[in-house]
Scaffold this motif. Structure first.
Motif, PDB file in Angstrom:
ATOM      1  N   GLY A 143       0.786  -1.227   0.000  1.00 40.49           N
ATOM      2  CA  GLY A 143       0.000   0.000   0.000  1.00 40.49           C
ATOM      3  C   GLY A 143       0.817   1.275   0.000  1.00 40.49           C
ATOM      4  N   LEU A 144       0.143   2.383   0.309  1.00 43.30           N
ATOM      5  CA  LEU A 144       0.739   3.714   0.249  1.00 43.30           C
ATOM      6  C   LEU A 144       0.837   4.382   1.616  1.00 43.30           C
ATOM      7  N   THR A 145       0.481   3.661   2.659  1.00 36.04           N
ATOM      8  CA  THR A 145       0.525   4.206   4.023  1.00 36.04           C
ATOM      9  C   THR A 145       1.675   3.546   4.776  1.00 36.04           C
ATOM     10  N   PHE A 146       2.689   4.334   5.085  1.00 36.61           N
ATOM     11  CA  PHE A 146       3.941   3.783   5.602  1.00 36.61           C
ATOM     12  C   PHE A 146       4.133   4.137   7.064  1.00 36.61           C
ATOM     13  N   TRP A 147       4.551   3.118   7.845  1.00 34.85           N
ATOM     14  CA  TRP A 147       4.726   3.291   9.285  1.00 34.85           C
ATOM     15  C   TRP A 147       6.168   3.705   9.575  1.00 34.85           C
ATOM     16  N   THR A 197       3.940   8.035   8.815  1.00 31.46           N
ATOM     17  CA  THR A 197       3.422   7.794  10.164  1.00 31.46           C
ATOM     18  C   THR A 197       4.536   8.026  11.173  1.00 31.46           C
ATOM     19  N   ALA A 198       4.384   9.029  11.986  1.00 30.54           N
ATOM     20  CA  ALA A 198       5.372   9.297  13.042  1.00 30.54           C
ATOM     21  C   ALA A 198       5.071   8.394  14.235  1.00 30.54           C
ATOM     22  N   LYS A 199       6.086   7.676  14.691  1.00 29.80           N
ATOM     23  CA  LYS A 199       5.878   6.715  15.765  1.00 29.80           C
ATOM     24  C   LYS A 199       7.050   6.779  16.744  1.00 29.80           C
ATOM     25  N   HIS A 200       6.866   6.268  17.949  1.00 31.02           N
ATOM     26  CA  HIS A 200       5.699   5.683  18.612  1.00 31.02           C
ATOM     27  C   HIS A 200       5.287   6.680  19.692  1.00 31.02           C
ATOM     28  N   PHE A 201       4.070   7.139  19.655  1.00 30.94           N
ATOM     29  CA  PHE A 201       3.594   8.241  20.481  1.00 30.94           C
ATOM     30  C   PHE A 201       3.036   7.702  21.782  1.00 30.94           C
ATOM     31  N   ALA A 202       3.661   7.950  22.878  1.00 33.97           N
ATOM     32  CA  ALA A 202       4.875   8.724  23.126  1.00 33.97           C
ATOM     33  C   ALA A 202       5.557   8.138  24.358  1.00 33.97           C
ATOM     34  N   ASN A 239       3.191  18.452   8.709  1.00 36.91           N
ATOM     35  CA  ASN A 239       1.808  18.046   8.446  1.00 36.91           C
ATOM     36  C   ASN A 239       1.691  16.540   8.247  1.00 36.91           C
ATOM     37  N   VAL A 240       2.344  15.787   9.123  1.00 41.47           N
ATOM     38  CA  VAL A 240       2.273  14.336   9.034  1.00 41.47           C
ATOM     39  C   VAL A 240       0.815  13.895   9.113  1.00 41.47           C
ATOM     40  N   GLN A 241       0.466  12.892   8.321  1.00 44.49           N
ATOM     41  CA  GLN A 241      -0.932  12.485   8.195  1.00 44.49           C
ATOM     42  C   GLN A 241      -1.339  11.367   9.147  1.00 44.49           C
ATOM     43  N   SER A 242      -0.342  10.753   9.792  1.00 44.09           N
ATOM     44  CA  SER A 242      -0.656   9.616  10.662  1.00 44.09           C
ATOM     45  C   SER A 242       0.306   9.580  11.840  1.00 44.09           C
ATOM     46  N   ILE A 243      -0.213   9.153  12.966  1.00 40.71           N
ATOM     47  CA  ILE A 243       0.569   8.967  14.189  1.00 40.71           C
ATOM     48  C   ILE A 243       0.321   7.550  14.694  1.00 40.71           C
ATOM     49  N   MET A 244       1.386   6.852  15.083  1.00 40.24           N
ATOM     50  CA  MET A 244       1.232   5.526  15.692  1.00 40.24           C
ATOM     51  C   MET A 244       1.430   5.654  17.193  1.00 40.24           C
ATOM     52  N   CYS A 245       0.448   5.185  17.947  1.00 42.18           N
ATOM     53  CA  CYS A 245       0.573   5.201  19.400  1.00 42.18           C
ATOM     54  C   CYS A 245       1.369   3.990  19.880  1.00 42.18           C
ATOM     55  N   PHE A 272      -3.931  18.337  15.331  1.00 41.76           N
ATOM     56  CA  PHE A 272      -3.704  17.232  14.404  1.00 41.76           C
ATOM     57  C   PHE A 272      -5.017  16.777  13.796  1.00 41.76           C
ATOM     58  N   ASN A 273      -5.069  16.663  12.475  1.00 47.27           N
ATOM     59  CA  ASN A 273      -6.314  16.266  11.806  1.00 47.27           C
ATOM     60  C   ASN A 273      -6.192  14.970  11.016  1.00 47.27           C
ATOM     61  N   GLY A 274      -5.099  14.235  11.235  1.00 43.25           N
ATOM     62  CA  GLY A 274      -4.947  12.957  10.558  1.00 43.25           C
ATOM     63  C   GLY A 274      -5.527  11.823  11.386  1.00 43.25           C
ATOM     64  N   TYR A 275      -5.058  10.608  11.137  1.00 34.72           N
ATOM     65  CA  TYR A 275      -5.574   9.450  11.874  1.00 34.72           C
ATOM     66  C   TYR A 275      -4.476   8.841  12.748  1.00 34.72           C
TER      67      TYR A 275
END
Length: 868
Positions: A143-147, A197-202, A239-245, A272-275
């Motif tokens: 896919g196109l969504t990268f962690w 996807t910026a990780k790992h929060f936090a 403006n990262v679109q995704s955050i990984m908890c 933040f307005n992403g997922y």
């Protein structure tokens, strides 16, 4: 007559009424059809998302919240797996350009390079996605969504996953992370190139063994000064679109259910307005025995996760949301909110629009690992290399050298090139191969692995082609391979051929006529004719049989004896952490004296290049039951270079040879004895597919080293304190008061740089401090210098001893000078108080500007400044 006329009128009225009803029905159908505006790519994404959401059933919405989304065919929503990886190149999807591991990219201190690397990665990711889509492949890693990226702070060098980060400094991590995210997501005003996807929060950085149950608390000061800034920059600058908890809990609440982190900070404070996506299995940790046990049931875990703002579940817990709704644990408002975010992302990626209008769909698969990308990987590896020691100008070496020994467990290791989360290179260049290609053909280059990484491990190597034969006549080399379309070796073989080397990676085409990503099985048979008598172990995900008996452990083989050999592997084994089938068969000689072999070749050489250190085989992510001296479950319990390597180096040093030690690792290593006795030391981290060429470029003077350490190299684990103590007191270069082996920001060059003419100007009306300094290259080679600005503010209690405030990589020709300028403003002139509040710095501070805050060449200037 009147009756007949009345009947005719009634029939006429009925006919008209019928026609009106038909027209009304047709008009209604047209109206209903026209309301499906989600298909209209001229409309705004928000309108299309809301419209599509209105047509979905609850069951369909719940399915959308799984990382392996089954899709909604009736509405044109494709099946989609949200899990993909590109930490330092597209990973787990076959061939790709492999750049230096993240920690190595950070050692370049080069923001422009970072963005350029990420842009190439996104080109290859788009090309691969389109290729897979055209093949009908929509599974994991397509896919196109990268962690990626991992922007956690590398607080403690014992953490096995620290190699994935940009080091221990919040500012450096922020700058590297922002540029990486921007390069991945692209700059099109309408469409996203990829999702980062910026990780790992936090507040997450080990230990690995207890990450599913750990509960950490830090002061508000440490939280806002150390653990959150890189995420803040990712959201508000990139403006990262995704955050990984993260897996762990923070202040008693699992991070994927933590309202303080996910709501108060992420969505309300940072807007933040992403997922948000959970780390894999993190939601099940809410109730799983031995984990957080935050709730009692799977239904409760699902409801808590979605209500807290974790929109996408990597795992299977959210399939229980239907049951949670029926029990009144959660209402559909939360479901709709999360589905809306995910649909918005899919629209932004162009998944509902024709390829012809989405700008990134035309990137050809031929772009993957092309010559230009490989050259960039070499440049990145060059910039990442850190010269730590160069006693009496032992380096660079002369290309006229006639004999050289390349020794050590990393001298010919692909693992040490790649690090973790990696793709597969078309032509990886190990150190021994890079040195071979650098020197003249008449130079004698000797190679020996010498030692395993740590005592108790085996030295696995490729099985030489000359030991395999098709049959007992020994007339043809190789093994006879039968390829079956079944998973269990049944049926008529679809392909029957001779293969000479058990090393395959089928990115471009399946070996037999099957849909891409299908499962199949292979049996190879032939004769094994060992060259040497001894004890052996095989390493593979398949099964090996010798003389009809399955080999599970050690086996004794005799030179010159013909053994019936069989190697079997099926599709589920070929697809381990990859979407592309790959096979490799290795072996180790368990009773061979590798150390003596290394000493023998060292005696014949003018110079010894020892490539030692660590490997992603012993440091990494939650590595099961792996436990050897100094290593536990992927983390480290000791920092020292393993004794088995140090002991061999001591024996080599006794030979009186010039030794250059090359440390390949994902984290800091305390090579104290080595530092004292060898002639030169080079740190290359895990340098990517071109690492061997880049190392040879530095060794022989074709590239002037310029990398800087993004982490502190300590002398002992005793300098670190409790691994689980997340307080920053005494940790990293900002708070460590001891004497490190090598400090953060440190790195030598073949040139000598001099700093002079420092000018500092303060503009109180703009709250700015402007710095300018002249940097002169007094060396005999053109070079690059990483100019760094540090500020110390010890007058304020609890503040860092020093903090990196700015840096620039500049090219300076030999015997020339450049003027380098910095403007410190905003957060650079603020500090975090004990309550976590950002306040302006005032009073006297100490500014350090130079090639680091502490170097043996003293190529820096320190000056006091009164900030008003």
């Amino acid at each position: 007559m009147k009756t007949k006329l009345l009947i005719k009128r009634i029939k006429f009225i009925k006919l008209i009424s019928f026609l009106v009803l038909i027209l009304f029905f047709l008009n209604g159908c047209q109206k209903k059809k026209s309301t499906r505006i989600y298909k209209d790519f001229t409309k705004d994404f928000s309108l299309r998302v809301n419209n599509l959401l209105s047509y979905m059933t609850l069951e369909e919405k719940v399915g959308m919240l799984r990382y392996d989304n089954p899709g909604v065919p009736r509405l044109g929503i494709p099946r989609y797996n949200w899990w993909n990886e590109c930490l330092h190149g597209v990973a787990r999807a076959g061939e790709a350009t492999v750049f230096p591991q993240a920690i190595g990219l950070a050692s370049s201190f080069d923001e422009r390079l970072m963005k350029e690397v990420a842009t190439v990665i996104s080109d290859e990711a788009r090309a691969k996605h389109q290729y897979f889509k055209n093949q009908g492949v929509r599974g994991i890693y397509s896919g196109l969504t990268f962690w990626s990226p991992n922007i956690n702070i590398f607080r403690d060098p014992r953490w096995g996953r620290g190699q994935e980060t940009y080091g221990e400094d919040p500012y450096l991590t922020s700058r590297m992370g922002v540029n990486f995210i921007q390069g991945l997501q692209g700059d099109n005003p309408k469409y996203l190139k990829l999702v980062a996807t910026a990780k790992h929060f936090a507040v997450h950085n080990g230990p690995e063994i207890s990450r599913h149950s750990d509960d950490f608390d830090v002061s508000d000061k440490d939280l806002n000064e150390t653990y959150l800034p890189a995420f803040d920059a990712a959201v508000n600058e990139a403006n990262v679109q995704s955050i990984m908890c993260a897996y762990n809990a923070f202040r008693g609440v699992p991070c994927c259910a933590n309202n303080l982190l996910l709501d108060s900070v992420l969505r309300k404070k940072w807007k933040f307005n992403g997922y948000v996506v959970s780390d894999c299995g993190a939601i099940s940790d809410f109730y799983r025995e031995g984990a957080h046990e935050y709730v009692s049931t799977k239904d409760e875990a699902a409801s808590v996760g979605i209500k807290s703002g974790t929109d996408l579940n990597c795992g299977d817990v959210y399939q229980n949301l239907d049951a949670a709704i029926k029990k009144g644990l959660v209402d559909t408002t939360f479901i709709n909110k999360s589905v809306k975010k995910l649909l918005t992302t899919m629209f932004k990626l162009g998944m509902f629009d024709p390829d012809s209008i989405v700008p990134y769909t035309q990137i050809s698969i031929d772009e993957v690992a092309n010559e230009k990308h490989i050259d960039l990987s070499r440049k990145a590896a060059q910039e990442s290399i850190v010269l730590l020691k160069n006693k009496m100008q032992a380096l660079p070496l002369s290309k006229k050298i006639k004999s050289i020994a390349v020794i050590g467990p990393n001298a010919n290791s692909l693992d040490a090139l790649y690090g973790n989360y990696h793709g597969i290179s078309k032509n990886p260049i190990t150190p021994v191969k890079g040195i071979q290609e650098k020197l003249a053909k008449d130079a004698a280059i000797y190679y020996a692995p010498g030692t395993p990484y740590v005592d108790g491990m085996n030295i696995y190597q490729d099985i030489p082609e000359q030991v395999f034969y098709v049959d007992s006549t020994l007339s043809r080399r190789g093994l006879q391979g039968k390829y079956y379309k079944s998973l269990d070796y049944t049926g008529t073989p679809a392909l029957d051929r001779v293969d000479k080397k058990m090393d395959f990676n089928w990115m471009d085409k399946m070996p037999i006529e099957l849909p891409y990503n299908s499962r199949f099985s292979i049996i190879w048979k032939g004769i094994l004719l060992p060259e040497y008598t001894g004890k052996y172990k095989f390493k593979t995900r398949g099964e090996v049989f010798v003389d009809g008996k399955k080999v599970d452990g050690e086996i004794s083989l005799k030179s010159g004896v013909k053994y019936n050999f069989e190697f079997r592997i099926h599709g589920n084994q070929m697809y381990d952490e990859t979407i592309v089938p790959a096979i490799k068969l290795l072996w180790a000689r368990t009773d061979y004296d590798y150390a003596q072999e290394a000493l023998d070749v060292a005696k014949k050489a003018e110079v010894v290049i020892f490539c030692g250190g660590l490997s992603p085989r012993i440091e990494g992510e939650e590595m099961g039951t792996f436990k050897l001296e100094g290593f536990e479950y992927g983390d480290r319990s000791l920092l020292k270079l393993p004794d088995v390597q140090t002991n061999l180096l001591k024996r080599m040093n006794a030979l009186g040879k010039k030794i250059i030690y090359v440390n390949m690792s994902g984290s800091a290593v305390a090579f104290n004895w080595v530092n004292k006795y060898v002639n030169g030391i080079i740190q290359v981290f895990y340098p990517g597919e071109q690492g061997g060429n880049a190392l040879a470029d530095v060794l022989f003077g074709d590239y002037n080293p310029s990398g800087r350490l993004p982490i502190t190299f300590y002398k002992s684990v005793d300098d670190l304190g409790d691994f689980k103590d997340y307080s920053m007191k005494g940790k990293t270069y900002r708070y460590f008061e001891g004497s490190p082996l090598y400090p953060f920001g440190y790195g030598l060059s073949y040139s000598k740089f001099k700093y002079s003419d420092l000018v500092i100007e303060q503009d109180t009306s703009k709250d700015e401090v402007t710095l300018s300094v002249k940097v002169t290259n007094n060396g005999h080679m053109d070079g690059e210098e990483v100019v760094q600005v540090y500020m110390g503010n010890n007058k304020v209690i609890g503040q860092p001893i020093r903090s990196l405030k700015a840096f620039k990589r500049v090219s300076i020709p030999k015997n020339q000078s450049v003027k380098v300028e910095f403007v410190l403003t905003g957060k650079s002139l603020k500090y975090i108080d004990q309550y976590g509040i950002s306040k302006p710095i005032s009073g006297e501070v100490e500014l350090t500007i130079g090639g680091g805050y502490a170097t043996i060449n003293e190529n820096y200037i320190k000056k006091k400044l009164e900030i008003k």
